[in-house]
Every structure is written in structure tokens, then in C-alpha cells.
Scaffold this active site. Sequence first.
Site, PDB file in Angstrom:
ATOM      1  N   SER A 148      43.823  44.346  32.395  1.00 40.82           N
ATOM      2  CA  SER A 148      43.622  43.388  33.475  1.00 40.82           C
ATOM      3  C   SER A 148      42.633  42.334  33.030  1.00 40.82           C
ATOM      4  O   SER A 148      41.744  42.611  32.209  1.00 40.82           O
ATOM      5  CB  SER A 148      43.088  44.099  34.727  1.00 40.82           C
ATOM      6  OG  SER A 148      42.648  43.162  35.696  1.00 40.82           O
ATOM      7  N   ASN A 195      51.867  50.843  31.092  1.00 41.91           N
ATOM      8  CA  ASN A 195      51.758  49.844  32.151  1.00 41.91           C
ATOM      9  C   ASN A 195      51.369  50.437  33.502  1.00 41.91           C
ATOM     10  O   ASN A 195      50.777  49.736  34.327  1.00 41.91           O
ATOM     11  CB  ASN A 195      53.092  49.092  32.289  1.00 41.91           C
ATOM     12  CG  ASN A 195      53.150  48.252  33.541  1.00 41.91           C
ATOM     13  OD1 ASN A 195      52.532  47.190  33.617  1.00 41.91           O
ATOM     14  ND2 ASN A 195      53.889  48.716  34.541  1.00 41.91           N
ATOM     15  N   VAL A 229      52.614  60.283  35.296  1.00 40.43           N
ATOM     16  CA  VAL A 229      51.919  60.308  34.008  1.00 40.43           C
ATOM     17  C   VAL A 229      50.431  60.619  34.144  1.00 40.43           C
ATOM     18  O   VAL A 229      49.747  60.796  33.134  1.00 40.43           O
ATOM     19  CB  VAL A 229      52.100  58.986  33.232  1.00 40.43           C
ATOM     20  CG1 VAL A 229      53.551  58.789  32.841  1.00 40.43           C
ATOM     21  CG2 VAL A 229      51.570  57.799  34.030  1.00 40.43           C
ATOM     22  N   TYR A 249      37.619  49.997  38.730  1.00 41.75           N
ATOM     23  CA  TYR A 249      38.822  49.423  38.125  1.00 41.75           C
ATOM     24  C   TYR A 249      38.472  48.627  36.879  1.00 41.75           C
ATOM     25  O   TYR A 249      39.126  48.751  35.840  1.00 41.75           O
ATOM     26  CB  TYR A 249      39.526  48.540  39.159  1.00 41.75           C
ATOM     27  CG  TYR A 249      40.853  47.985  38.702  1.00 41.75           C
ATOM     28  CD1 TYR A 249      41.967  48.811  38.574  1.00 41.75           C
ATOM     29  CD2 TYR A 249      40.998  46.626  38.435  1.00 41.75           C
ATOM     30  CE1 TYR A 249      43.195  48.300  38.177  1.00 41.75           C
ATOM     31  CE2 TYR A 249      42.220  46.106  38.035  1.00 41.75           C
ATOM     32  CZ  TYR A 249      43.321  46.943  37.905  1.00 41.75           C
ATOM     33  OH  TYR A 249      44.528  46.437  37.498  1.00 41.75           O
ATOM     34  N   SER A 268      59.329  50.556  37.525  1.00 43.60           N
ATOM     35  CA  SER A 268      60.274  50.319  38.616  1.00 43.60           C
ATOM     36  C   SER A 268      60.039  48.999  39.333  1.00 43.60           C
ATOM     37  O   SER A 268      60.894  48.544  40.100  1.00 43.60           O
ATOM     38  CB  SER A 268      60.215  51.472  39.635  1.00 43.60           C
ATOM     39  OG  SER A 268      58.938  51.522  40.255  1.00 43.60           O
ATOM     40  N   LYS A 312      39.739  49.703  33.078  1.00 42.21           N
ATOM     41  CA  LYS A 312      40.578  48.747  32.363  1.00 42.21           C
ATOM     42  C   LYS A 312      39.875  48.236  31.102  1.00 42.21           C
ATOM     43  O   LYS A 312      40.523  48.040  30.059  1.00 42.21           O
ATOM     44  CB  LYS A 312      40.961  47.586  33.278  1.00 42.21           C
ATOM     45  CG  LYS A 312      42.000  47.945  34.335  1.00 42.21           C
ATOM     46  CD  LYS A 312      43.316  48.371  33.706  1.00 42.21           C
ATOM     47  CE  LYS A 312      44.429  48.509  34.725  1.00 42.21           C
ATOM     48  NZ  LYS A 312      45.724  48.879  34.118  1.00 42.21           N
TER      49      LYS A 312
END
Length: 267
Positions: free
Chosen positions: A140, A88, A62, A153, A14, A157
Amino acid sequence: MNLQGKRALITGGSSGIGYAIAEAMLEKGASVVITGRRPEALQQAVEQLRQKGRVEYVAADVATEKGREATLSSALGLLGGLDILVNNAGGVRAGRLEDTIEAEIRTMIEVDLVAPIMLARAALPALRASGDSLIVNVTSGIALVAAPFYATYAGVKAGLAKFGESLRRELNGEGVHVMTVYPGATDTPMMRSSRAGPELGFVKEPASAVAAATIEAIEQNAFEVIRGGEARAKMIALNRDDPAALDKRFLDLKPALAEAVRDHSAL
């Protein structure tokens, strides 16, 4: 891969990079379903994207089993099959590890790592049926050069990146390709709560630039997309050849960086 006529499912579509990839794919003649948690934002995005081509949306989370089931079944119904899955959707909470609550850590693990793995697993039968299909995992730049205050994070990733590398080799020769995208700092809603700027090495580029590079890589059947140009390439090399030098660089930046990312949260 030629995107004309391809059917794509893009999570977190979005806004930001997901939206930009959807727009770029539509311009290439693909049909797209975008997903996210906020129906209003999805509806607004689809109204804009429909100027480019055929696009629908599915409102689901999700990070949950039910959300993944709803996402995939609805997308297959709307598209009549699946050729491309773009993982994504993501979330971030920066700060010192001991100041990050367990719920935030678990959310990053579920959204950024577990969800893409499980969605790819569930989508494989449809992707195999395509005969010429693709999984794109958006990770990332921090997965390549980990920065302080992004420990969880960076971990999830990097895990997603290695998941994609392994899966690519597992599926090699079976009609399903896997590609990994490593964006740098990007001007998206996820980055709005971060105050880290160029003085700290966070030079933001537009999401459209990441999307354009991703589309070009898809068309070339590339393995990866690494954003950040020569500066990022030098950091990657330094992190490999002399990590202590990079540690020193981050040590000098630590006080300012800690303050700049203290409120960086998008979960």
C-alpha cells in the site's frame, strides 16, 4: 518476464486489484488460479475471467495454515507447477489504535503480513523449479507514507514491503525475482466503507490502472510499482526530508480524516 504460458496464483483474486491483475495476466497468455474465502464470489469471477483465458479458483483462507496448504496444493495441481505468486489478499481496519480491538489487529497481521510470508516460503520449491519465476507482493502507499488512523495497517504493509526487499536480495541470481506494488487509493470493495475523498488526499484510481502498471513492471523485471504520480512522489520526498511538515499537514486534516475513516473496515 514474458507472461505467455506462465502459471500464476493470485490471492484475493475475486475482486479489486487481484481480479484486475488476473484479467491482465490472462490477456497476456498466462494461466491463472485465483483464491479467496467466498466460493460464490470466486465462481462468479471465474465465469467472467474465462472469457479471457484459462482460469480456475480455490476457495480457502490464506490467513490459516490449512488454508495456505489447500491453496498451494490445489493451485499446483490445477496449473501443473507455478511461475508467479501474487500475494494480494489483504484486510484493513482504520481508526484510533485504542479503539481497534485485538481481534482486528491480529487479523490484519495474519492476513497482510504472516500469510504472504508463509505462502511465499511454501511456494519457493515450485518457484525454484520453474527457473524463471516471480513473487509479487501487493502492499500500500501507506507503507511509504503512513497516515494517521492506519497504524497497524501501515505497520504490516511496510513490513511486507521490507520482507519483499530482503527476499529479493536473498534470491538474487537464483531464478526467483521479487517485486513490490504500492497502490494508492483504489476503487475496490475494500475502500467502499471509507468516506475519505480527494479533499483528504484520497483520489481513487481504477483497479485496472494498478493492474496495467503491475503487468508493465513485470515485463520490465522492475523492483517496484508506486502509484499516485507526482503528488505521491512529493509526499515521499517530504516525508524523508521534512517529516515535521507532513506531520503538520496531517494535524490539520486529523478531525476530518478521523470521521471519514471511522467505519473503514474490510476484514
